[in-house]
Design a protein around this motif. Structure first.
Motif, PDB file in Angstrom:
ATOM      1  N   TRP A  75     -14.625  16.604  -5.176  1.00  0.00           N
ATOM      2  CA  TRP A  75     -13.668  15.769  -4.472  1.00  0.00           C
ATOM      3  C   TRP A  75     -13.943  14.321  -4.857  1.00  0.00           C
ATOM      4  N   ALA A  76     -12.955  13.471  -4.652  1.00  0.00           N
ATOM      5  CA  ALA A  76     -13.090  12.096  -5.128  1.00  0.00           C
ATOM      6  C   ALA A  76     -12.250  11.157  -4.283  1.00  0.00           C
ATOM      7  N   VAL A  77     -12.543   9.885  -4.409  1.00  0.00           N
ATOM      8  CA  VAL A  77     -11.717   8.808  -3.876  1.00  0.00           C
ATOM      9  C   VAL A  77     -10.975   8.202  -5.059  1.00  0.00           C
ATOM     10  N   SER A  78      -9.661   8.115  -4.959  1.00  0.00           N
ATOM     11  CA  SER A  78      -8.837   7.620  -6.067  1.00  0.00           C
ATOM     12  C   SER A  78      -8.060   6.392  -5.612  1.00  0.00           C
ATOM     13  N   ILE A  79      -8.233   5.294  -6.342  1.00  0.00           N
ATOM     14  CA  ILE A  79      -7.562   4.032  -6.002  1.00  0.00           C
ATOM     15  C   ILE A  79      -6.984   3.437  -7.275  1.00  0.00           C
ATOM     16  N   ALA A  80      -5.692   3.164  -7.256  1.00  0.00           N
ATOM     17  CA  ALA A  80      -5.040   2.463  -8.363  1.00  0.00           C
ATOM     18  C   ALA A  80      -4.369   1.213  -7.833  1.00  0.00           C
ATOM     19  N   ALA A  81      -4.322   0.189  -8.669  1.00  0.00           N
ATOM     20  CA  ALA A  81      -3.571  -1.027  -8.356  1.00  0.00           C
ATOM     21  C   ALA A  81      -2.431  -1.147  -9.350  1.00  0.00           C
ATOM     22  N   GLU A  82      -1.219  -1.248  -8.824  1.00  0.00           N
ATOM     23  CA  GLU A  82      -0.035  -1.450  -9.649  1.00  0.00           C
ATOM     24  C   GLU A  82       0.399  -2.904  -9.586  1.00  0.00           C
ATOM     25  N   GLN A  83       0.828  -3.420 -10.706  1.00  0.00           N
ATOM     26  CA  GLN A  83       1.410  -4.763 -10.764  1.00  0.00           C
ATOM     27  C   GLN A  83       2.837  -4.623 -11.266  1.00  0.00           C
ATOM     28  N   ASP A  84       3.781  -5.031 -10.432  1.00  0.00           N
ATOM     29  CA  ASP A  84       5.199  -4.914 -10.785  1.00  0.00           C
ATOM     30  C   ASP A  84       5.544  -3.495 -11.223  1.00  0.00           C
ATOM     31  N   SER A 138       3.364  -9.598  -2.913  1.00  0.00           N
ATOM     32  CA  SER A 138       2.614 -10.211  -4.017  1.00  0.00           C
ATOM     33  C   SER A 138       2.948  -9.632  -5.385  1.00  0.00           C
ATOM     34  N   GLY A 139       3.662  -8.496  -5.418  1.00  0.00           N
ATOM     35  CA  GLY A 139       3.878  -7.796  -6.677  1.00  0.00           C
ATOM     36  C   GLY A 139       2.791  -6.792  -6.998  1.00  0.00           C
ATOM     37  N   VAL A 140       1.760  -6.729  -6.147  1.00  0.00           N
ATOM     38  CA  VAL A 140       0.670  -5.764  -6.319  1.00  0.00           C
ATOM     39  C   VAL A 140       0.782  -4.698  -5.232  1.00  0.00           C
ATOM     40  N   ARG A 141       0.663  -3.421  -5.655  1.00  0.00           N
ATOM     41  CA  ARG A 141       0.644  -2.317  -4.694  1.00  0.00           C
ATOM     42  C   ARG A 141      -0.545  -1.426  -4.985  1.00  0.00           C
ATOM     43  N   TRP A 142      -1.252  -1.047  -3.937  1.00  0.00           N
ATOM     44  CA  TRP A 142      -2.397  -0.145  -4.038  1.00  0.00           C
ATOM     45  C   TRP A 142      -1.950   1.278  -3.735  1.00  0.00           C
ATOM     46  N   PHE A 201       0.846  -1.197   0.000  1.00  0.00           N
ATOM     47  CA  PHE A 201       0.000   0.000   0.000  1.00  0.00           C
ATOM     48  C   PHE A 201       0.876   1.240   0.000  1.00  0.00           C
ATOM     49  N   LEU A 202       0.427   2.258  -0.732  1.00  0.00           N
ATOM     50  CA  LEU A 202       0.982   3.603  -0.652  1.00  0.00           C
ATOM     51  C   LEU A 202      -0.203   4.553  -0.574  1.00  0.00           C
ATOM     52  N   GLY A 203      -0.372   5.197   0.574  1.00  0.00           N
ATOM     53  CA  GLY A 203      -1.513   6.081   0.776  1.00  0.00           C
ATOM     54  C   GLY A 203      -1.074   7.478   1.146  1.00  0.00           C
ATOM     55  N   GLU A 204      -1.869   8.455   0.768  1.00  0.00           N
ATOM     56  CA  GLU A 204      -1.502   9.842   1.031  1.00  0.00           C
ATOM     57  C   GLU A 204      -1.358  10.117   2.518  1.00  0.00           C
ATOM     58  N   GLU A 205      -2.209   9.497   3.325  1.00  0.00           N
ATOM     59  CA  GLU A 205      -2.217   9.822   4.754  1.00  0.00           C
ATOM     60  C   GLU A 205      -1.374   8.868   5.584  1.00  0.00           C
ATOM     61  N   GLY A 206      -0.421   8.191   4.943  1.00  0.00           N
ATOM     62  CA  GLY A 206       0.562   7.452   5.726  1.00  0.00           C
ATOM     63  C   GLY A 206       0.629   5.966   5.501  1.00  0.00           C
ATOM     64  N   ALA A 207      -0.351   5.369   4.814  1.00  0.00           N
ATOM     65  CA  ALA A 207      -0.299   3.931   4.574  1.00  0.00           C
ATOM     66  C   ALA A 207       0.929   3.619   3.732  1.00  0.00           C
TER      67      ALA A 207
END
Length: 271
Positions: free
Chosen positions: A108-117, A86-90, A74-80
């Protein structure tokens, strides 16, 4: 829209999780916003704020996804910040447009991306006050509320409606204002909405001809850049570079080719 690829079961799983996490977080933010909402903390400057709802939204998202996929990062704006195995990062922005949210403005919005490798493969941007959810899977196009979207045909630069944003550091804001001052006589008009994720989605669905900004972080741009790209727009930074903290630009291809060198010459990539 890029050529369609065969569905990948993992990408389908990641998309469904992102959609559900964004839906839950959007509902929380919309329905549970305190009437006396205040600033819980500041980040880069006294006007770059965090609210208690940013923190609650990020916890909801990371808890929900973490329960389903405990080995992901996980990489989150507020500290996550979790490496994962697993090779997957949110990459999560729990409230993109926090100042809008603080003031009761709807952008305003909620933004979520999943990265693979290291590559974004899924992006979801939920804008509850607009009753819109944008989504994309790499190679499979972009949707708004389940319907395909595409960028606008490129107008001449003089007729382009261009979105942008401004940072929270005084020196950077002054430099960005100077770029906008020089650019505005050369385009139809400039818009400043206050949410990078929504601005990128507005390029994707044809509400803006282009959008640029310096100073975006990975959580600001990861989902929106993928959605804009999958809607057929070109995205990038300085010539030859990907969208980044230095500069992010999205536009229809012909307009991108004209606007990118102009922004480079104007110094939109530095303070």
């Amino acid at each position: 829209m890029p050529d369609a690829q065969r569905p990948d079961p993992l990408h389908d799983e990641l998309l469904e999780l992102a959609l559900e996490a964004a839906r839950r977080a959007g509902t929380l933010l919309r329905d549970s916003r305190p009437a006396d909402l205040g600033v819980a903390a500041t980040k880069t400057s006294p006007i770059d704020v965090v609210t208690e709802m940013d923190l609650a939204s990020e916890k909801l998202i990371t808890d929900f996804i973490g329960e389903q996929r405990p080995d992901d990062g996980f990489l989150g704006e507020e500290g996550a910040g979790i490496e994962g195995t697993s090779g997957v990062r949110w990459v999560i922005d729990p409230v993109d447009g926090t100042v809008n949210y603080l003031y009761g403005l709807p952008s305003w919005a909620v933004s979520i991306a999943a990265e693979q490798d290291g590559e974004a493969v899924v992006g979801v941007v939920a804008a509850p006050m607009r009753q819109e959810t944008y989504q994309a899977v790499r190679g499979r196009g972009a949707l708004r509320n389940g319907e395909p979207i595409h960028h606008r045909p490129a107008p001449p630069l003089s007729q382009a409606l261009v979105g942008t944003g401004f940072g929270y550091l005084t020196e950077r804001r002054a430099a960005q204002a100077e770029v906008a001052r020089t650019l505005i006589p050369q385009v139809r008009d400039i818009r400043r909405g206050g949410s990078a994720a929504i601005d990128l989605c507005d390029v994707a669905c044809g509400r803006l001809d282009a959008y640029y900004e310096r100073g975006l972080n990975p959580w600001d741009l990861a989902a929106g850049v993928l959605i804009a790209t999958e809607a057929g727009a070109l995205t990038g930074g300085r010539p030859g570079k990907a969208a980044s903290h230095e500069l992010t630009l999205a536009a229809s291809p012909a307009l991108f080719a004209e606007l990118q060198p102009l922004l480079d010459d104007l110094g939109a990539w530095h303070d």
